[in-house]
Design a protein around this motif. Structure first.
Motif, PDB file in Angstrom:
ATOM      1  N   ASP A 184       0.832  -1.199   0.000  1.00 37.30           N
ATOM      2  CA  ASP A 184       0.000   0.000   0.000  1.00 37.30           C
ATOM      3  C   ASP A 184       0.870   1.253   0.000  1.00 37.30           C
ATOM      4  OD1 ASP A 184      -2.157   1.686   0.083  1.00 37.30           O
ATOM      5  OD2 ASP A 184      -2.611   1.333   2.211  1.00 37.30           O
ATOM      6  N   ALA A 185       1.384   1.584  -1.175  1.00 33.30           N
ATOM      7  CA  ALA A 185       2.370   2.664  -1.300  1.00 33.30           C
ATOM      8  C   ALA A 185       1.821   4.013  -0.856  1.00 33.30           C
ATOM      9  CB  ALA A 185       2.865   2.750  -2.738  1.00 33.30           C
ATOM     10  N   ASN A 186       0.573   4.310  -1.216  1.00 30.62           N
ATOM     11  CA  ASN A 186       0.021   5.625  -0.847  1.00 30.62           C
ATOM     12  C   ASN A 186      -0.771   5.585   0.449  1.00 30.62           C
ATOM     13  OD1 ASN A 186      -2.299   4.288  -1.567  1.00 30.62           O
ATOM     14  ND2 ASN A 186      -2.836   5.652  -3.279  1.00 30.62           N
ATOM     15  N   LEU A 244      -5.379  -1.521  -2.200  1.00 27.72           N
ATOM     16  CA  LEU A 244      -4.296  -1.839  -3.130  1.00 27.72           C
ATOM     17  C   LEU A 244      -4.815  -1.759  -4.553  1.00 27.72           C
ATOM     18  CD1 LEU A 244      -2.757  -5.004  -1.398  1.00 27.72           C
ATOM     19  CD2 LEU A 244      -2.111  -2.599  -1.095  1.00 27.72           C
ATOM     20  N   GLU A 280      -0.122  -0.680  -7.755  1.00 25.98           N
ATOM     21  CA  GLU A 280       0.625  -0.870  -6.507  1.00 25.98           C
ATOM     22  C   GLU A 280       0.999  -2.343  -6.332  1.00 25.98           C
ATOM     23  OE1 GLU A 280      -0.850   2.374  -3.214  1.00 25.98           O
ATOM     24  OE2 GLU A 280      -2.287   0.814  -3.796  1.00 25.98           O
ATOM     25  N   GLU A 331       3.762  -3.266  -8.943  1.00 24.38           N
ATOM     26  CA  GLU A 331       5.026  -2.566  -8.674  1.00 24.38           C
ATOM     27  C   GLU A 331       5.708  -3.125  -7.432  1.00 24.38           C
ATOM     28  OE1 GLU A 331       8.288  -0.261  -8.933  1.00 24.38           O
ATOM     29  OE2 GLU A 331       6.731  -0.584 -10.463  1.00 24.38           O
ATOM     30  N   ALA A 332       4.948  -3.350  -6.383  1.00 29.44           N
ATOM     31  CA  ALA A 332       5.535  -3.872  -5.149  1.00 29.44           C
ATOM     32  C   ALA A 332       6.105  -5.265  -5.358  1.00 29.44           C
ATOM     33  CB  ALA A 332       4.482  -3.896  -4.046  1.00 29.44           C
TER      34      ALA A 332
END
Length: 205
Positions: free
Chosen positions: A158-160, A165, A169, A172-173
């Motif tokens: 959960d980048a942001n 998700l 995201e 990319e993760a």
């Protein structure tokens, strides 16, 4: 639905050669095994799908995970998996490129097909995996419970930090951190063998 053909037509083989990673010989073998498991209808329903999974994971409860996988293979959402749906899905899960597999995994975790994954959705699938194979894998350390594993995956993806998700995201993760892919994985080889015809055709992989 009627009786399905006991053999693949040349047109079917050409189509599936384009849409899957299987050779003509493998397609024929998988189709033979599929028909043996599914009978004359050539169709696989959820109850039978769950029974097949249960036979390959006797030490656990594969019911919930089988339901999740069935949903991802049933492209037209009619409650039935035909051979084409089955073999196209199997090609992605067993031989697809990383991004293809991740897109399939995203669909698996996105239970309501909303385009994103919530904590509860992620936990639901992880719990189904633990119920199915938990006693057969090493669950030590931080991943000793499905809650801990699900939370660790979610926090890493959960980048942001919006509590959901996205597909971007998720991909990319997983691309940037191979450990996440390992966290997401189940017993892939066992899952493949649990598929209809797996015992007969998996040896050709």
């Amino acid at each position: 639905m009627g009786k399905a053909s006991s053999k693949l037509s040349e047109e079917d083989i050409r189509e599936l050669r384009e849409k899957t990673q299987f050779s003509e010989r493998e397609l024929i073998e998988w189709h033979k095994g599929f028909m043996q498991d599914c009978g004359e209808s050539g169709e696989l329903r959820l109850d039978e799908f769950k029974r097949i999974y249960a036979s390959f994971f006797p030490a656990g409860d594969a019911t919930a995970f089988a339901e999740h996988v069935f949903r991802t293979f049933d492209h037209d959402e009619d409650g039935i998996i035909g051979f084409k749906e089955f073999i196209i899905g199997l090609s992605v899960t067993s031989r697809g490129h990383l991004e293809e597999k991740l897109k399939w995994a995203f669909k698996l975790y996105d239970l309501n097909d909303s385009g994103d994954i919530t904590r509860d959705e992620l936990l639901s699938v992880v719990q189904s995996i633990y119920a199915m194979v938990g006693r057969q894998i090493n669950l030590g350390g931080d991943d000793s419970t499905p809650q801990r594993r699900a939370e660790r995956i979610f926090e890493q993806m959960d980048a942001n930090q919006d509590g959901r998700l996205s597909l971007a995201e998720f991909i990319e993760a997983a691309r940037s951190d191979p450990s996440i892919v390992r966290l997401l994985q189940t017993d892939a080889s066992g899952t493949q063998h649990a598929m209809p015809g797996g015992g007969a055709a998996a040896g050709g992989n």
